[in-house]
Design an enzyme around this catalytic site. Structure first.
Site, PDB file in Angstrom:
ATOM      1  N   HIS A 419      11.006 -10.461  -8.666  1.00 32.68           N
ATOM      2  CA  HIS A 419      11.816  -9.649  -9.580  1.00 32.68           C
ATOM      3  C   HIS A 419      11.284  -8.255  -9.792  1.00 32.68           C
ATOM      4  CE1 HIS A 419      13.143  -8.453 -13.417  1.00 32.68           C
ATOM      5  NE2 HIS A 419      14.387  -8.867 -12.927  1.00 32.68           N
ATOM      6  N   CYS A 750      -4.570  16.417  21.206  1.00 30.16           N
ATOM      7  CA  CYS A 750      -4.391  15.578  19.895  1.00 30.16           C
ATOM      8  C   CYS A 750      -5.362  16.392  19.114  1.00 30.16           C
ATOM      9  CB  CYS A 750      -4.619  14.252  19.725  1.00 30.16           C
ATOM     10  SG  CYS A 750      -6.352  13.834  20.717  1.00 30.16           S
TER      11      CYS A 750
END
Length: 799
Positions: A419, A750
């Site tokens: 919830h 990279c």
């Protein structure tokens, strides 16, 4: 509405009947009608109609009662609590119109007859005519009653469902959303109970609830009836499945499988209360609720339901402990991620932070700082200070009035579908749930920062952290010929970047996954029986508790971690670098010290390719290969490319490729590509020879700069000499790009330099590099730098 029947069977209901039987029941009817033939199982049942509700209201004079009490509340004469209590009491004391009661009971008997039982146990679910709308889910606003048996108990449960239309939280929610209380009716769904009290149950979304990544199904699971998962009373198992690969029934594309504590379960009870919570056994806490086949079955159903409804879905499921069958017991549209602006990307970054006070599951993806307001009991919510960070054990719908006034939420218990998590998302709040100890370690008026921007794990930091937020319009990004890819290492944070229009993942660091998720040295698993370190052995036992074969733990955990990275850009390429730990880093893994030599300079020592064929690590590398095999062949991520780091010579390349073949990874077989890092001058000098053995190169500019210039990149004394744009380094890069193109091999880089230095990106584009791979926070800057460079050199061609 009074000309409508009091009851409709699910098979007579369609999703267009929301005004007649509410969102929940119209969806159940839709699935029974249209999806049963596609294998989706839904428990049989019937729904009372809005007409039955209004008949009950009129028969007991409740319309005037409701109106009077609400008017008194609006005038300030009554509180919300007093108003809700008075209206609910009036409903509970009402009498059923005889024909309505008779119709409900006749339908109940017919349902029992169909099930072959005289007094059938049923679930009685509320379904309001204003729920499950695109902008209002009404999650948990009305009541569900389980294990209801017999005429009197059924009619009483139905009466309590009607009353729950006027709980304090339901009244408050309708006011916030602008719904007229006297225009909303309630339908009641009466469904055959699935014996999940002796099985399991949970919640499922056809979208990632935190990031909105729409290619995964998220499933939470716990033992017993499902209310504990919905309410956040348990920390459930968590599974994620990659949807695009589900069509192939030979694959098991489960990209996450996390064991929850599952401390309690809800079961049938006798007496006044039909259900109760009991502790789970040690065996239940240590076991997954669902098998891999059941996880994939549910995920396939989720995709079927989503395809039928045409939108992401929020579903509840239950597994019958007697038959072993699984059922969908609810389905509604997901109302948070599916409504977010698709072209806007917001990225949060923590710059400076205090010490970690507690951690849990991250909800929301943002960062919030503020003062704690600790409230342990819902009866004390009037003490809440508006704008504070709410800290409590768990929340249920009674907490909504103060949750919407909170800056952030922190709970002890609950999973991603609890919830607290659902309401926090709908309210746009940052939340960390399931910390286990927040109410013990935090106190009212304490200054904290709640960070949900660092992956699946949420952090609560002491004090007010410094952070920044970038909001970007994805539609404004230019296109480029040069591929711009991502460097990703952390599977927990990978889904944060699914919206980034990257051309793939240029570098996925395996060692990061090993460090943070596997945690154990692979050789300590291979040689577990002869391990001398008893403390390490005990820790390995705890970590691998669900695995009879210790090496299977490594393969399973590593492959799932890498799968989350592979999923983000699928089907674009994901280049996974095999482990590139240095010996001192390997030694830090659990059980690692027995297997690693002491080295004076680990940076250029026993690392990369040299380990893979060495007797010291060869069996560990075999586990890495088996993880890649599982990733590609059993899970289906054929977009994975393997890359070998720190390969010093051609002879070493041949040895590594031979060992890979021995472990089931043959270059070219089933589309497998193998790359090599270019980070040593020998890789440049003998680029043609390396290109004959590998499909591509990835330039590791940090190590290449270090070894070309003879500069330790970590030395403070030499920091001024470390320069990726030094002419010697640029010569190396330019030379290897030219050699790769001549040999027909792909080549990329990279590193951070293209982001920090636009001129370096321009240099790489001018050399004709195929791809540049950068960290996600650098992606947008590099993309623009590359586009500008390409615009200045329109005639540029790449191999």
């Amino acid at each position: 509405m009074t000309d409508q029947p009091d009851v409709l069977w699910f098979e007579a209901v369609k999703r267009t009947h929301v005004g007649l039987v509410g969102g929940k029941n119209s969806s159940l009817g839709e699935m029974v009608q249209t999806l049963s033939g596609k294998g989706v199982r839904v428990p049989p049942g019937f729904a009372t109609t809005a007409s039955a509700y209004w008949r009950y209201v009129e028969a007991n004079g409740l319309r005037q009662v409701i109106s009077d009490h609400l008017d008194e509340m609006a005038a300030g004469k009554k509180s919300l609590a007093e108003t809700g209590q008075a209206i609910r009491t009036a409903f509970l004391h009402g009498e059923w119109p005889e024909d309505t009661a008779a119709t409900i009971f006749t339908s109940y008997k017919e349902l029992g007859k169909r099930a072959g039982r005289s007094e059938l146990d049923v679930a009685v679910r509320s379904s309001a005519t204003a729920e499950d709308l695109p902008d209002a889910s009404f999650a948990g606003q009305q009541e569900t009653f389980l294990n209801i048996r017999g005429e009197r108990a059924l009619l009483d449960a139905c009466r309590r469902c009607y009353a729950s239309l006027f709980t304090d939280r339901a009244i408050s929610y309708r006011q916030v959303k602008g719904f007229d209380h006297l225009q909303v009716a309630l339908s009641i769904g009466v469904q055959q109970m699935v014996r999940s009290d002796i099985g399991g149950s949970g919640v499922m979304f056809s979208i990632d609830t935190e990031t909105g990544f729409d290619k995964v199904v998220r499933i939470d699971a716990a033992w017993g009836l499902g209310e504990n998962v919905v309410q956040g009373a348990v920390d459930p198992d968590a599974y994620q499945v990659f949807k695009p690969l589900l069509a192939d029934e030979s694959l098991l594309p489960i990209v996450e499988k996390t064991l929850g504590e599952k401390a309690i379960k809800m079961i049938y009870a006798t007496g006044d209360e039909p259900t109760k919570n009991v502790p789970t056994s040690r065996a239940e806490r240590a076991a997954f609720v669902l098998s891999d086949q059941e996880i994939v079955l549910l995920a396939r159903w989720a995709t079927t339901i989503e395809a039928h409804y045409g939108c992401p879905m929020d579903m509840e499921w239950a597994k019958d402990g007697d038959s072993g069958d699984i059922f969908i017991v609810q389905a509604r549209p997901e109302t948070v991620q599916s409504r977010r602006e698709a072209n806007t990307f917001k990225a949060y970054r923590v710059l400076e932070k205090g010490k970690i006070l507690t951690t849990g599951l991250s909800i929301g993806g943002a960062i919030t700082a503020g003062r704690v307001c600790l409230i342990e009991d819902v009866r004390d919510i009037d003490k809440f200070v508006d704008g504070s960070i709410l800290v409590t054990g768990i929340t249920d719908p009674d907490w909504v009035p103060i949750m919407k006034r909170a800056a952030a939420i922190i709970t002890d218990h609950g999973g991603r579908t609890s919830h607290a998590a659902i309401v926090s998302r709908e309210l746009g709040l940052t939340a960390v749930v399931g910390t286990g100890n927040a109410t013990h370690v935090l106190h009212t008026d304490q200054e904290v920062t709640v960070s949900c921007a660092e992956g699946d794990q949420g952090f609560v930091y002491e004090g007010t952290a410094k952070f920044e937020v970038d909001e970007l319009d994805l539609s404004s990004l230019p296109g480029t010929r040069t591929k711009v890819m991502l460097n990703l290492a952390n599977p927990a944070a990978a889904f944060n970047w699914w919206q980034v229009p990257a051309d793939g993942v240029g570098l996925a660091r395996m060692e990061f996954v090993v460090t943070n998720q596997v945690r154990v040295h692979p050789m300590a698993l291979v040689r577990y029986d002869s391990l001398k370190d008893e403390a390490a052995k005990a820790e390995i036992d705890a970590i691998t508790v669900n695995y009879d074969d210790k090496t299977e733990y490594f393969i399973d955990t590593l492959s799932r971690g890498l799968a989350r990275i592979a999923a983000v850009v699928h089907p674009k390429p994901v280049i996974i670098r095999m482990s590139d730990f240095k010996t001192n880093e390997y030694a830090g893994l659990v059980g690692g010290r027995e297997f690693e030599p002491d080295e004076e300079n680990p940076m250029i020592g026993f690392r990369g390719a040299s380990r893979y064929y060495s007797p010291r690590y060869r069996e560990g590398f075999a586990l890495e290969c088996r993880a890649i095999q599982r990733l590609r062949n059993e899970m289906g991520f054929k977009n994975v490319v393997v890359m070998i780091p720190f390969c010093r010579s051609v002879k070493e390349a041949d040895k590594v490729l031979k060992v890979m073949v021995e472990n089931g990874l043959r270059r070219g077989e089933d589309g497998l590509e193998v790359y090599v890092m270019c980070e040593i001058p020998s890789n440049v000098i003998l680029a043609d020879a390396f290109a004959r053995r590998f499909d591509g190169f990835s330039i590791g500019s940090n190590d290449l700069t270090q070894l070309t210039l003879g500069v330790d990149r970590d030395s403070e004394e030499l920091a001024g000499l470390f320069d990726e744009q030094d002419e010697a380094v640029e010569w190396m890069i330019s030379s290897v790009i030219g050699a790769a193109h001549k040999a027909g091999a792909k080549i990329g880089l990279c590193g951070q330099a293209p982001s920090d230095h636009p001129e370096f990106a321009r240099f790489l584009v001018g050399c004709g590099i195929n791809s540049i791979s950068v960290t996600p926070d650098s992606f947008f800057a590099v993309k623009r730098h590359v586009a500008e460079a390409e615009a200045d050199e329109p005639g540029l061609k790449q191999a």
